[in-house]
Design an enzyme around this catalytic site. Structure first.
Site, PDB file in Angstrom:
ATOM      1  CB  CYS A 113      -0.958   0.095   1.169  1.00 48.81           C
ATOM      2  SG  CYS A 113      -2.099  -1.272   1.251  1.00 48.81           S
ATOM      3  NE  ARG A 134       4.524   2.010   0.108  1.00 40.96           N
ATOM      4  CZ  ARG A 134       5.498   1.790   0.975  1.00 40.96           C
ATOM      5  NH1 ARG A 134       6.738   1.992   0.625  1.00 40.96           N
ATOM      6  NH2 ARG A 134       5.231   1.366   2.191  1.00 40.96           N
ATOM      7  CD1 TRP A 153       0.566  -6.469  -2.774  1.00 43.48           C
ATOM      8  CD2 TRP A 153       0.593  -6.789  -0.565  1.00 43.48           C
ATOM      9  NE1 TRP A 153       1.104  -7.706  -2.532  1.00 43.48           N
ATOM     10  CE2 TRP A 153       1.126  -7.935  -1.181  1.00 43.48           C
ATOM     11  CE3 TRP A 153       0.514  -6.772   0.818  1.00 43.48           C
ATOM     12  CZ2 TRP A 153       1.584  -9.034  -0.473  1.00 43.48           C
ATOM     13  CZ3 TRP A 153       0.958  -7.871   1.540  1.00 43.48           C
ATOM     14  CH2 TRP A 153       1.490  -8.985   0.883  1.00 43.48           C
ATOM     15  CG  ASN A 197       1.377   0.960   4.227  1.00 44.81           C
ATOM     16  OD1 ASN A 197       1.211  -0.237   4.014  1.00 44.81           O
ATOM     17  ND2 ASN A 197       2.571   1.496   4.334  1.00 44.81           N
ATOM     18  N   GLY A 198      -0.970  -0.931   6.186  1.00 45.03           N
ATOM     19  CA  GLY A 198      -0.665  -1.733   7.365  1.00 45.03           C
ATOM     20  C   GLY A 198      -1.849  -2.609   7.722  1.00 45.03           C
ATOM     21  CD  GLU A 212      18.179 -11.778  -6.429  1.00 49.60           C
ATOM     22  OE1 GLU A 212      17.718 -12.319  -5.416  1.00 49.60           O
ATOM     23  OE2 GLU A 212      17.693 -10.752  -6.929  1.00 49.60           O
ATOM     24  CE  LYS A 246      14.679 -10.341  -8.815  1.00 49.52           C
ATOM     25  NZ  LYS A 246      15.256 -10.085  -7.552  1.00 49.52           N
ATOM     26  CD  GLU A 259      11.037 -11.308  -7.060  1.00 56.35           C
ATOM     27  OE1 GLU A 259      10.785 -10.798  -5.980  1.00 56.35           O
ATOM     28  OE2 GLU A 259      12.044 -10.964  -7.739  1.00 56.35           O
ATOM     29  CG  HIS A 303      21.947 -35.389  -1.994  1.00 55.20           C
ATOM     30  ND1 HIS A 303      22.402 -36.678  -1.820  1.00 55.20           N
ATOM     31  CD2 HIS A 303      23.041 -34.594  -1.940  1.00 55.20           C
ATOM     32  CE1 HIS A 303      23.721 -36.652  -1.636  1.00 55.20           C
ATOM     33  NE2 HIS A 303      24.128 -35.397  -1.714  1.00 55.20           N
ATOM     34  CE  LYS A 326      12.106  -1.729  -4.970  1.00 53.66           C
ATOM     35  NZ  LYS A 326      12.630  -2.997  -5.498  1.00 53.66           N
TER      36      LYS A 326
HETATM   37  C1  G6P Z   1       9.694  -7.835  -0.847  1.00 52.88           C
HETATM   38  C2  G6P Z   1      10.172  -7.537  -2.248  1.00 52.88           C
HETATM   39  C3  G6P Z   1      11.529  -8.182  -2.484  1.00 52.88           C
HETATM   40  C4  G6P Z   1      12.515  -7.762  -1.407  1.00 52.88           C
HETATM   41  C5  G6P Z   1      11.980  -8.087  -0.022  1.00 52.88           C
HETATM   42  C6  G6P Z   1      12.859  -7.522   1.075  1.00 52.88           C
HETATM   43  O1  G6P Z   1       9.316  -9.175  -0.762  1.00 52.88           O
HETATM   44  O2  G6P Z   1       9.235  -7.972  -3.218  1.00 52.88           O
HETATM   45  O3  G6P Z   1      12.025  -7.787  -3.749  1.00 52.88           O
HETATM   46  O4  G6P Z   1      13.744  -8.394  -1.609  1.00 52.88           O
HETATM   47  O5  G6P Z   1      10.686  -7.519   0.134  1.00 52.88           O
HETATM   48  O6  G6P Z   1      12.846  -6.124   0.984  1.00 52.88           O
HETATM   49  P1  G6P Z   1      13.884  -5.195   1.714  1.00 52.88           P
HETATM   50  O7  G6P Z   1      13.384  -3.792   1.487  1.00 52.88           O
HETATM   51  O8  G6P Z   1      13.849  -5.562   3.172  1.00 52.88           O
HETATM   52  O9  G6P Z   1      15.221  -5.432   1.129  1.00 52.88           O
END
Ligand code: G6P
Length: 609
Positions: free
Chosen positions: A2, A27, A74, A100-101, A482, A486, A489, A505, A604
């Site tokens: 949000c 957000r 969100w 937001n929250g 990572e 990516k 996601e 394994h 994010k």
């Molecule tokens: C969310 C985002 C990720 C990010 C994670 C941690 O899940 O979608 O891309 O890595 O939060 O965020 P931060 O701001 O703590 O690095």
């Protein structure tokens, strides 16, 4: 998680709100809405789906006013829908609330309000706040809001607009829901994040937990929930406005991938000299403190967790310290053993991730010294930490983290080198070589970007894959994680990463000609082991895509496709090796027509636990 925005001043209010919401859309993008006060009434529009839906609605029904609030959602409580979109109104429709929250005790509050005759128009937790303020309002909006804050539990940033107080708009913050105020000339802005206001002003006030801010066109008055006035220093926004623009790239994510040479350079700047000597004085931890450390305890979420894992390998190997690594969301439940000799390292781009902040709180409560590694100056993590090592990546708008990851990895390498040097834990010559490679890494990241044209057709070829397996070992294991993150996601292709030696394994059972394997096989003391693991996959008919160095014949024999990266010291190579994996994920997602910058269901910054 949000985004909220508010504005009071002479500009086109809806224009400012919508522009801000565009900058905050990363957000959350399940729905969006705005409300303004016009002619003594609260008027608003809200729509499920992307901001463009709200834009269309506003074209059909334009709004005007001199004060307004906006929200991009969100979803947590209540599915994405028009009625669950914010702002939410009270029964009199003279109050609008954005949030937001999470209001944790909303079920009980809602039942009590309903019993007192309030009618609810949504399934959200937020709406209770509007009805509670309605009950308490007796001509003083701030007093009504304060009395309600004593009753609602949870983490929130709230914005409240009232037709009866058109010269002010109120905001409050509790817990990990960021809020900044932008000060202009005869106008004031409020937002969840700086990019939403930095086009208009460079002067910012950061609102802390437990504070209420009354915003007028002449500025902002901050006070505690109890009403004690708070003095807050005005900070200057140093970020370049262009950083929040696409700058000719098709997507923010691609632009941010291409910014990586610069962000790594900026993160290293002034912290490592020509002889490889590190200086992290700006982080605020003394050498004496670092010499006392007996154990390092690291935690983070998502991409930042992968950077933490890279840091773990480096700190163990170079500083020869025991290092524990935990997902931040698990840390507090895992009965962590920390004490005054523990250095806790929390990594978070935003510095606002609720899980990471909670883990940080637990670590500090156990006596640990807390080092925050974050990208946002003045974030909650930076404020709560004993010391902060900032990454200098600038604002990242793409929801999938890229440049903040390489900046975090560079920060980890710096920190491990520094710890090793200060503690006299490693051969100075070895440290000098690694430091030289780190200093050279921005140029190598730049070279790695040259592979983009070769990656594009490969990505097109594999865009129909149902599952992709990523393999890496040692410092390249977090890079495999990572790369897989990516891909899943942004392209919604199922991807898994395994430590290459672990594949035999279990996951080897998945392999056949339909499951491509991406292996990180750059030169290192364990390259041969990785190649053996890739051969095992090839023997099961998997196509092999290898991230490898130029002229490495052994890899050429095994791999079907090579993503070429320049060679460097194997401990620094991960900073370079991640680049082709980011580009691969990007091109696959773009080929599939996915919404690269705003992947479904993600946000994010996640400010709920
Ligand atoms: C969310 C985002 C990720 C990010 C994670 C941690 O899940 O979608 O891309 O890595 O939060 O965020 P931060 O701001 O703590 O690095």
């Amino acid at each position: 998680m949000c985004g909220i925005i508010g504005y009071i001043g002479p500009r086109n209010v809806v224009g400012v709100l919508m522009e801000g919401l565009h900058r905050l859309e990363y957000r959350g993008y399940d729905s969006a809405g705005v409300a303004v006060v016009d002619d003594g009434k609260v008027c608003g529009e809200k729509r499920v789906g992307k901001l463009s839906n709200l834009e269309e609605a506003l074209k059909a029904h334009p709004l005007r006013g001199s004060v307004g609030i906006g929200h991009t959602r969100w979803a947590t409580h209540g599915r994405p829908s028009d009625s669950n979109a914010h702002p939410h109104l009270d029964c009199s429709k003279r109050l609008a609330v954005i949030h937001n929250g999470i209001i944790e005790n909303y079920v009980r509050l809602r039942a009590a309000l309903a019993a007192r005759g309030h009618a609810f128009a949504s399934d959200t937790d937020t709406e209770v706040v509007a009805h509670l303020i309605e009950e308490r309002y007796q001509g003083d909006l701030a007093a009504a809001v304060r009395s309600v804050l004593g009753e609602v539990h949870g983490a929130y940033a709230l914005g409240v607009l009232s037709a009866d107080s058109p010269d002010e708009v109120l905001f409050a913050r509790n817990g990990a829901s960021p809020l900044v105020v932008g000060l202009g000339q005869g106008e004031t802005f409020v937002a969840s994040d700086t990019p939403a206001i930095m086009e208009y002003t460079r002067k910012q006030l950061v609102i802390h937990e437990g504070e209420v801010v009354v915003v007028t066109r002449h500025g902002a008055e901050i006070s505690t929930f109890a009403g004690e006035p708070v003095e807050r220093e005005v900070t200057r926004i140093s970020w370049d406005v262009r950083a929040a623009e696409k700058g000719g790239f098709k997507h923010f994510m691609l632009k941010e991938i291409y910014e990586q040479p610069k962000v790594v350079r900026d993160t290293l700047a002034g912290r490592i000299d020509d002889d490889g000597r590190t200086d992290l004085a700006d982080a605020g931890l003394t050498d004496a403190q670092l010499r006392e450390v007996k154990k390092v305890s690291m935690f983070a979420c998502g991409t930042a967790y992968h950077a933490a894992m890279y840091g773990m390998y480096l700190i163990r190997q170079l500083a020869k310290l025991p290092v524990e690594l935990e997902l931040a969301s698990e840390f507090r439940y895992s009965h962590p053993v920390v004490d005054a000799s523990t250095l806790a390292v929390a990594i978070s781009q935003s510095g606002e991730t609720a899980d990471t902040l909670e883990a940080a709180r637990v670590a500090r409560a156990g006596g640990a010294t807390l080092l925050g590694v974050c990208n946002r100056v003045g974030s909650a993590l930076a404020r709560h930490a004993d010391a902060t090592l900032y990454t200098h990546a600038g604002p990242e708008i793409g929801v999938a983290a890229t440049k903040t990851f390489t900046a975090q990895c560079a920060a980890m390498a710096l920190f491990a080198l520094h710890l090793a040097r200060v503690r006299g834990a490693a051969d100075p010559e070895e440290l000098r070589q690694i430091a030289a490679a780190l200093r050279e890494s921005p140029a190598l990241v730049d070279q790695a970007l040259n592979a983009d044209e070769e990656i594009l057709p490969v990505a097109r070829r594999y865009a129909k894959a149902k599952t992709v397996l990523f393999l890496g070992r040692h410092v390249n294991y977090p890079i495999a994680l990572e790369g897989a993150l990516k891909l899943k996601e942004i392209s919604y292709i199922h991807a898994e990463a395994y430590a290459a030696g672990e594949m035999k394994h279990g996951p080897i059972a998945l392999l056949d000609e339909a499951v491509p394997v991406v292996g990180i096989a750059t030169r290192s003391p364990i390259e041969e082991k990785v190649l053996s693991n890739l051969s095992e996959a090839k023997a099961r008919e998997s196509r092999i895509i290898a991230v490898a160095n130029q002229g490495d014949d052994a890899v050429l024999e095994i791999a079907d496709v090579i993503f070429q990266v320049p060679q460097t010291h194997h401990l620094i190579a991960p900073i370079v090796n991640v680049v082709p994996l980011q580009l691969f994920a990007y091109h696959v997602a773009d080929r599939k027509g996915c919404d690269v910058d705003q992947p479904r269901n993600l946000a994010k910054t996640v400010t709920v636990e």
